[in-house]
Design an enzyme around this catalytic site. Structure first.
Site, PDB file in Angstrom:
ATOM      1  N   GLU A 197      -6.434  -2.563  10.930  1.00  0.00           N
ATOM      2  CA  GLU A 197      -7.377  -3.692  10.953  1.00  0.00           C
ATOM      3  C   GLU A 197      -8.500  -3.490   9.942  1.00  0.00           C
ATOM      4  OE1 GLU A 197      -6.459  -6.319  12.234  1.00  0.00           O
ATOM      5  OE2 GLU A 197      -4.977  -5.679  13.693  1.00  0.00           O
ATOM      6  N   HIS A 226      -7.358  -4.452   6.539  1.00  0.00           N
ATOM      7  CA  HIS A 226      -7.474  -5.897   6.282  1.00  0.00           C
ATOM      8  C   HIS A 226      -8.890  -6.261   5.831  1.00  0.00           C
ATOM      9  CE1 HIS A 226      -3.563  -7.199   7.508  1.00  0.00           C
ATOM     10  NE2 HIS A 226      -3.696  -6.956   8.793  1.00  0.00           N
TER      11      HIS A 226
HETATM   12 ZN   LIG Z   1      -2.267  -6.945  10.287  1.00  0.00          ZN
END
Ligand SMILES: [Zn+2]
Ligand SMILES: [Zn+2]
Length: 177
Positions: free
Chosen positions: A129, A132
């Site tokens: 995460e 990202h």
């Molecule tokens: Zn992802």
């Protein structure tokens, strides 16, 4: 140097936060701090689904001066509309993400407890995460931490590491050295 803030959402075991802090520090080469916990969870709760809307926590992840990213860590079941559940969610624009530990334990599936596997899964979700938020998309390499997973076998198949190509992109963007 700005830090990555790990923000507990509700009560989270200190040992898992410590493990995540170490994994993120080693992966991104940045200082990680364990920030003040977020105590208010009710606004995200959906009684019809008995789950919490993860995006509501992203809204609550505001950052202070010395932080460059915020990662919320919760131990409740998260969803986004249209999906049965999510392991986590990231928003590059807000520079923040949230992960849930809820579905990562072997005990949840009637299997014997495995603390190391649990910690490994949590680290993979956290790195994924945060990846990202630093601009990485999903990666086709099944062993890369940026590979999409919505089941634990997929999570277990990948490593807690970026593949060469994701690594190159992070270097080019100045995220890691
Ligand atoms: Zn992802
Ligand atoms: Zn990759």
């Amino acid at each position: 140097m700005k830090k990555i803030a790990l923000r507990p959402i509700g009560n989270i075991d200190p040992w898992i936060l410590e493990g995540l802090s170490q994994a993120l520090g080693a992966t991104f080469g940045k200082a990680v701090k364990i920030a003040m916990p977020l105590k208010e969870l009710n606004h995200a709760y959906d009684p019809r689904r008995n789950q919490y809307r993860s995006t509501a926590f992203l809204d609550a992840m505001s950052m202070v001066e010395d932080e460059e990213r915020a990662l919320g860590v919760c131990d409740i079941d998260l969803y986004v509309p249209g999906l049965n559940f999510v392991f986590g969610e990231a928003d590059p624009r807000r520079k923040s993400a949230v992960i849930s530990l809820y579905r990562l334990r072997q005990e949840r599936y009637g299997l014997p407890r495995e603390e190391r596997l649990f910690a490994e899964r949590a680290a993979k979700e956290a790195i994924h995460e945060l990846g990202h938020t630093y601009g990485l998309g999903h990666c086709g390499d099944e062993s890369c931490v940026m590979h999409f997973s919505n089941s634990l076998p997929e999570t277990d198949r990948k490593r807690a590491l970026f593949c060469e190509s994701c690594n190159r992109k992070l270097k080019k963007d100045g995220v890691i050295r």
